[in-house]
Design a protein around this motif. Structure first.
Motif, PDB file in Angstrom:
ATOM      1  N   LEU A  21      70.190 -18.266  32.504  1.00  0.00           N
ATOM      2  CA  LEU A  21      71.147 -17.361  33.393  1.00  0.00           C
ATOM      3  C   LEU A  21      70.995 -16.365  33.291  1.00  0.00           C
ATOM      4  O   LEU A  21      69.422 -15.671  33.157  1.00  0.00           O
ATOM      5  CB  LEU A  21      71.753 -17.866  31.897  1.00  0.00           C
ATOM      6  CG  LEU A  21      72.667 -19.688  32.299  1.00  0.00           C
ATOM      7  CD1 LEU A  21      71.850 -19.990  31.349  1.00  0.00           C
ATOM      8  CD2 LEU A  21      73.960 -19.839  32.122  1.00  0.00           C
ATOM      9  N   SER A  36      78.008 -13.284  32.356  1.00  0.00           N
ATOM     10  CA  SER A  36      76.916 -13.859  32.779  1.00  0.00           C
ATOM     11  C   SER A  36      77.119 -14.414  33.784  1.00  0.00           C
ATOM     12  O   SER A  36      78.492 -14.969  33.822  1.00  0.00           O
ATOM     13  CB  SER A  36      76.872 -14.658  31.335  1.00  0.00           C
ATOM     14  OG  SER A  36      78.169 -15.491  31.740  1.00  0.00           O
ATOM     15  N   ALA A  37      75.797 -15.073  34.240  1.00  0.00           N
ATOM     16  CA  ALA A  37      75.631 -15.626  35.222  1.00  0.00           C
ATOM     17  C   ALA A  37      74.998 -17.461  35.633  1.00  0.00           C
ATOM     18  O   ALA A  37      74.039 -17.130  34.768  1.00  0.00           O
ATOM     19  CB  ALA A  37      75.731 -15.406  36.706  1.00  0.00           C
ATOM     20  N   CYS A  38      75.263 -18.537  35.854  1.00  0.00           N
ATOM     21  CA  CYS A  38      74.999 -19.406  35.430  1.00  0.00           C
ATOM     22  C   CYS A  38      73.421 -19.098  36.703  1.00  0.00           C
ATOM     23  O   CYS A  38      73.561 -18.796  38.490  1.00  0.00           O
ATOM     24  CB  CYS A  38      75.354 -20.715  35.407  1.00  0.00           C
ATOM     25  SG  CYS A  38      76.149 -20.911  36.718  1.00  0.00           S
ATOM     26  N   ILE A  56      73.997 -27.056  29.772  1.00  0.00           N
ATOM     27  CA  ILE A  56      75.474 -26.417  28.730  1.00  0.00           C
ATOM     28  C   ILE A  56      76.385 -27.133  29.681  1.00  0.00           C
ATOM     29  O   ILE A  56      76.899 -27.161  30.619  1.00  0.00           O
ATOM     30  CB  ILE A  56      75.078 -24.705  28.729  1.00  0.00           C
ATOM     31  CG1 ILE A  56      76.126 -24.598  27.459  1.00  0.00           C
ATOM     32  CG2 ILE A  56      75.950 -24.863  30.370  1.00  0.00           C
ATOM     33  CD1 ILE A  56      75.479 -22.532  27.613  1.00  0.00           C
ATOM     34  N   THR A  57      77.583 -27.078  28.166  1.00  0.00           N
ATOM     35  CA  THR A  57      78.716 -27.540  29.007  1.00  0.00           C
ATOM     36  C   THR A  57      79.554 -27.548  30.311  1.00  0.00           C
ATOM     37  O   THR A  57      79.695 -26.580  29.998  1.00  0.00           O
ATOM     38  CB  THR A  57      79.230 -27.703  27.294  1.00  0.00           C
ATOM     39  OG1 THR A  57      81.001 -28.136  27.947  1.00  0.00           O
ATOM     40  CG2 THR A  57      79.899 -26.204  26.924  1.00  0.00           C
ATOM     41  N   LEU A  98      82.688 -25.133  29.594  1.00  0.00           N
ATOM     42  CA  LEU A  98      82.629 -23.540  29.700  1.00  0.00           C
ATOM     43  C   LEU A  98      81.720 -22.600  30.989  1.00  0.00           C
ATOM     44  O   LEU A  98      81.567 -21.628  30.339  1.00  0.00           O
ATOM     45  CB  LEU A  98      81.802 -23.278  28.556  1.00  0.00           C
ATOM     46  CG  LEU A  98      83.061 -23.820  27.152  1.00  0.00           C
ATOM     47  CD1 LEU A  98      82.164 -23.381  25.782  1.00  0.00           C
ATOM     48  CD2 LEU A  98      84.372 -23.237  27.367  1.00  0.00           C
ATOM     49  N   SER A  99      80.725 -23.712  31.926  1.00  0.00           N
ATOM     50  CA  SER A  99      79.840 -22.655  32.568  1.00  0.00           C
ATOM     51  C   SER A  99      79.663 -23.657  33.921  1.00  0.00           C
ATOM     52  O   SER A  99      80.047 -24.916  33.661  1.00  0.00           O
ATOM     53  CB  SER A  99      78.785 -23.391  31.607  1.00  0.00           C
ATOM     54  OG  SER A  99      77.230 -22.528  32.413  1.00  0.00           O
ATOM     55  N   GLY A 100      79.174 -23.165  34.677  1.00  0.00           N
ATOM     56  CA  GLY A 100      79.372 -23.781  36.184  1.00  0.00           C
ATOM     57  C   GLY A 100      77.837 -24.036  35.900  1.00  0.00           C
ATOM     58  O   GLY A 100      77.471 -24.847  36.971  1.00  0.00           O
ATOM     59  N   LEU A 116      76.815 -30.572  17.640  1.00  0.00           N
ATOM     60  CA  LEU A 116      77.029 -28.970  17.264  1.00  0.00           C
ATOM     61  C   LEU A 116      78.181 -28.297  16.371  1.00  0.00           C
ATOM     62  O   LEU A 116      79.122 -28.630  17.438  1.00  0.00           O
ATOM     63  CB  LEU A 116      76.435 -28.306  18.944  1.00  0.00           C
ATOM     64  CG  LEU A 116      76.432 -26.636  18.556  1.00  0.00           C
ATOM     65  CD1 LEU A 116      75.108 -26.595  18.193  1.00  0.00           C
ATOM     66  CD2 LEU A 116      76.607 -26.276  19.943  1.00  0.00           C
ATOM     67  N   PHE A 129      78.384 -24.551  14.365  1.00  0.00           N
ATOM     68  CA  PHE A 129      78.200 -23.051  14.651  1.00  0.00           C
ATOM     69  C   PHE A 129      79.612 -22.335  13.357  1.00  0.00           C
ATOM     70  O   PHE A 129      80.116 -22.571  13.061  1.00  0.00           O
ATOM     71  CB  PHE A 129      79.102 -21.934  16.046  1.00  0.00           C
ATOM     72  CG  PHE A 129      80.046 -22.479  16.178  1.00  0.00           C
ATOM     73  CD1 PHE A 129      80.981 -21.495  16.057  1.00  0.00           C
ATOM     74  CD2 PHE A 129      80.853 -23.275  17.733  1.00  0.00           C
ATOM     75  CE1 PHE A 129      82.865 -21.346  16.564  1.00  0.00           C
ATOM     76  CE2 PHE A 129      81.970 -23.968  17.748  1.00  0.00           C
ATOM     77  CZ  PHE A 129      82.724 -22.590  17.091  1.00  0.00           C
ATOM     78  N   ARG A 187      86.072 -18.441  27.927  1.00  0.00           N
ATOM     79  CA  ARG A 187      85.262 -19.077  27.215  1.00  0.00           C
ATOM     80  C   ARG A 187      86.207 -19.770  26.012  1.00  0.00           C
ATOM     81  O   ARG A 187      86.066 -21.007  25.903  1.00  0.00           O
ATOM     82  CB  ARG A 187      84.036 -18.649  27.079  1.00  0.00           C
ATOM     83  CG  ARG A 187      83.094 -18.140  28.131  1.00  0.00           C
ATOM     84  CD  ARG A 187      82.888 -18.650  29.108  1.00  0.00           C
ATOM     85  NE  ARG A 187      82.415 -17.437  30.926  1.00  0.00           N
ATOM     86  CZ  ARG A 187      82.380 -17.919  31.844  1.00  0.00           C
ATOM     87  NH1 ARG A 187      81.499 -18.946  31.749  1.00  0.00           N
ATOM     88  NH2 ARG A 187      81.723 -17.312  32.313  1.00  0.00           N
ATOM     89  N   ALA A 238      81.494 -27.706  18.755  1.00  0.00           N
ATOM     90  CA  ALA A 238      81.482 -28.366  20.594  1.00  0.00           C
ATOM     91  C   ALA A 238      82.273 -29.979  20.833  1.00  0.00           C
ATOM     92  O   ALA A 238      81.520 -30.368  20.124  1.00  0.00           O
ATOM     93  CB  ALA A 238      80.107 -27.870  21.039  1.00  0.00           C
ATOM     94  N   GLY A 291      83.224 -30.978  24.468  1.00  0.00           N
ATOM     95  CA  GLY A 291      82.899 -29.429  25.678  1.00  0.00           C
ATOM     96  C   GLY A 291      83.560 -28.451  25.389  1.00  0.00           C
ATOM     97  O   GLY A 291      82.487 -27.856  25.698  1.00  0.00           O
ATOM     98  N   TYR A 321      76.183 -14.681  23.587  1.00  0.00           N
ATOM     99  CA  TYR A 321      77.367 -15.239  23.453  1.00  0.00           C
ATOM    100  C   TYR A 321      78.596 -15.456  21.403  1.00  0.00           C
ATOM    101  O   TYR A 321      79.051 -15.265  21.073  1.00  0.00           O
ATOM    102  CB  TYR A 321      78.676 -16.728  24.139  1.00  0.00           C
ATOM    103  CG  TYR A 321      78.565 -15.900  25.101  1.00  0.00           C
ATOM    104  CD1 TYR A 321      79.746 -16.061  25.729  1.00  0.00           C
ATOM    105  CD2 TYR A 321      77.959 -16.993  26.237  1.00  0.00           C
ATOM    106  CE1 TYR A 321      80.045 -15.533  27.097  1.00  0.00           C
ATOM    107  CE2 TYR A 321      78.047 -16.431  27.999  1.00  0.00           C
ATOM    108  CZ  TYR A 321      79.249 -15.729  27.862  1.00  0.00           C
ATOM    109  OH  TYR A 321      79.542 -16.396  29.146  1.00  0.00           O
ATOM    110  N   LEU A 356      73.967 -20.847  15.247  1.00  0.00           N
ATOM    111  CA  LEU A 356      74.101 -22.679  15.636  1.00  0.00           C
ATOM    112  C   LEU A 356      74.026 -23.435  15.040  1.00  0.00           C
ATOM    113  O   LEU A 356      72.307 -23.320  15.184  1.00  0.00           O
ATOM    114  CB  LEU A 356      74.377 -22.247  17.399  1.00  0.00           C
ATOM    115  CG  LEU A 356      74.609 -21.407  17.809  1.00  0.00           C
ATOM    116  CD1 LEU A 356      74.014 -21.707  19.512  1.00  0.00           C
ATOM    117  CD2 LEU A 356      75.703 -21.265  18.288  1.00  0.00           C
TER     118      LEU A 356
END
Ligand code: X90
Length: 281
Positions: free
Chosen positions: A30, A63-65, A86-87, A90-92, A158, A160, A173, A193, A197, A268, A275
């Motif tokens: 990423l 951020s970017a995927c 990743i979930t 929360l992400s593309g 998970l 955190f 997010r 998590a 997710g 993040y 984690l």
């Protein structure tokens, strides 16, 4: 035949110790944008420097995927691919990998590609990577590996501990309401998590020791008794060591590994973040 275990860089690792025969491990980075600088989350990234720049920068960051093309390039290296993302809540990343999968299969219908939405990130992904490698070492076929890893992923978790939810909130997010009160001095946010997710805040603990106790309680409640635990830490090796000691005090023969978080999770989780990935029986 070549096989590949693939993950996006939120898995926090760049290699695996004993890859199964004819199997390679790879990851799709990423990126993190701070002002006009773009940080690629790969093994050359200096996370401490990135965080320092981030904390001194006044503007917005993001951020970017990986793009479908990034995934597609990775898929070229093997005939059988097991990719973890990743979930998707929360992400593309997952969608991007799925687009690449469709493109790859159009070109080569015989290719076998699993894209698994881990509904999580970081150390929980490490458990899944290790398990995939174990299945491949046993010589299991593609369909069996897919079924078993989906089953196994129901037993991985998970948790955190974060000192701030700043970047998570700023990037949409995690909701402001959820984050409320989190930025008070000496408040540690313990969460997990969720099954969907998403980021779920469980406790706002006053003082670090309370946060460790509530992590232990949550581990018990989630069904942990022994087995591998991975703690990825953002600029907090002491905290990770303290938590590890507590886990070793409470559980019988846990096997706890500490590692530094990579670029994406550090961005993040932020300074002080931990984690924790573990499995239930
Ligand atoms: O696509 C992208 O730009 C990446 C977005 C990722 C957003 C979430 C990253 C979370 C990193 C923070 C604490 C753990 C939260 C777990 C919730 C599943 C780690």
């Amino acid at each position: 035949m070549k096989r590949m275990i693939l993950a996006d860089s939120s898995c926090d690792i760049h290699t695996i110790p004993n890859p199964a025969p004819d199997t390679i491990f790879s990851y799709a980075p990423l990126t993190i944008r701070i002002g006009d600088r773009e940080y690629r989350d790969d093994e050359t990234l200096n996370t401490a420097e990135m965080l320092h720049t981030m904390y001194t920068y006044k503007g917005t960051t993001s951020s970017a995927c990986p793009s479908p093309q990034d995934w597609l390039t990775q898929f070229d290296s093997a005939d059988e691919i097991y990719a973890l993302t990743i979930t998707s809540a929360l992400s593309g990343c997952y969608n991007s990998a799925m687009t690449a999968r469709t493109m790859a299969l159009e070109k080569d219908p015989d290719k076998k590609i699993l894209i698994l939405d881990t509904l999580s990130t970081g150390p929980e992904m490490i458990l899944l990577i290790n398990k995939l490698n174990e299945y491949l070492s046993q010589g299991l076929d593609f369909e069996t590996v897919c079924t078993r890893i989906r089953e196994y992923s129901k037993r991985t978790h998970l948790l955190f501990k974060l000192e701030t939810l700043d970047n998570l909130v700023k990037n949409g997010r995690c909701s402001k309401v959820v984050a409320k009160m989190a930025d008070m001095l000496n408040i540690h946010i313990v969460g997990r998590a969720s099954e969907e997710g998403t980021l779920e805040v469980l406790h706002k603990c006053r003082g670090i020791n309370r946060s460790y106790s509530s992590i232990i309680k949550e581990m018990i409640q989630s069904g942990y008794s022994n087995g591998p635990v991975y703690i990825s830490q953002c600029m907090n090796p002491e905290g990770a060591a303290q938590l590890k000691a507590k886990i070793e005090e409470v559980f019988e023969n846990p096997s706890v590994t500490i590692l530094p978080s990579g670029g994406l999770c550090s961005y993040y989780a932020e300074k002080g973040g931990l984690l924790i990935g573990f499995e239930s029986v």
